[in-house]
Design a protein around this motif. Structure first.
Motif, PDB file in Angstrom:
ATOM      1  N   SER A 126      14.940  13.045 -37.469  1.00 34.33           N
ATOM      2  CA  SER A 126      14.605  11.693 -37.017  1.00 34.33           C
ATOM      3  C   SER A 126      15.759  10.899 -36.422  1.00 34.33           C
ATOM      4  O   SER A 126      15.550   9.767 -35.992  1.00 34.33           O
ATOM      5  N   TRP A 145      17.057  14.441 -42.656  1.00 35.23           N
ATOM      6  CA  TRP A 145      16.549  13.234 -41.993  1.00 35.23           C
ATOM      7  C   TRP A 145      17.179  13.097 -40.610  1.00 35.23           C
ATOM      8  O   TRP A 145      16.490  12.846 -39.621  1.00 35.23           O
ATOM      9  N   ARG A 152      17.807   4.972 -40.245  1.00 35.65           N
ATOM     10  CA  ARG A 152      16.532   4.876 -40.963  1.00 35.65           C
ATOM     11  C   ARG A 152      16.308   3.423 -41.349  1.00 35.65           C
ATOM     12  O   ARG A 152      17.211   2.748 -41.830  1.00 35.65           O
ATOM     13  N   THR A 168      19.083  16.156 -48.109  1.00 30.27           N
ATOM     14  CA  THR A 168      18.031  15.210 -47.718  1.00 30.27           C
ATOM     15  C   THR A 168      18.486  14.352 -46.538  1.00 30.27           C
ATOM     16  O   THR A 168      17.741  14.168 -45.576  1.00 30.27           O
TER      17      THR A 168
END
Length: 90
Positions: free
Chosen positions: A26, A22, A30, A18
């Motif tokens: 991206s 990410w 985060r 995961t």
């Protein structure tokens, strides 16, 4: 800007699919509305391997509020954690 920014470290990318996805989609940061939400995401991201959020030390110039890190934490009593023995077994 408010919220809690997490920098996803390489150890977390190796431990959690995961987290790795990410970063791939991206980037290595985060933003969450709170640290509690960042910790909840880390808990869910730990399905593949353990990851957790730790605050960035105050002396660290990193603009993030926390790091997502992964791996294995030291098991055992605090008295034996980090203890050393000689190479010759004595």
């Amino acid at each position: 800007m408010s919220g809690y920014v997490v920098e996803i470290k390489p150890s977390a990318r190796r431990s959690s699919r995961t987290a790795g996805e990410w970063v791939h989609e991206s980037g290595p940061h985060r933003r969450f509305a709170s640290k509690a939400l960042a910790c909840e995401w880390a808990r869910k991201a730990s399905a593949d391997g353990p990851v957790w959020v730790q605050d960035v030390p105050a002396h660290d110039p990193n603009p993030a509020d926390g790091y997502l890190v992964g791996g294995r934490r030291t098991a055992g009593s605090p008295a034996t954690a980090g203890s050393q023995s000689s190479l010759d077994g004595v």
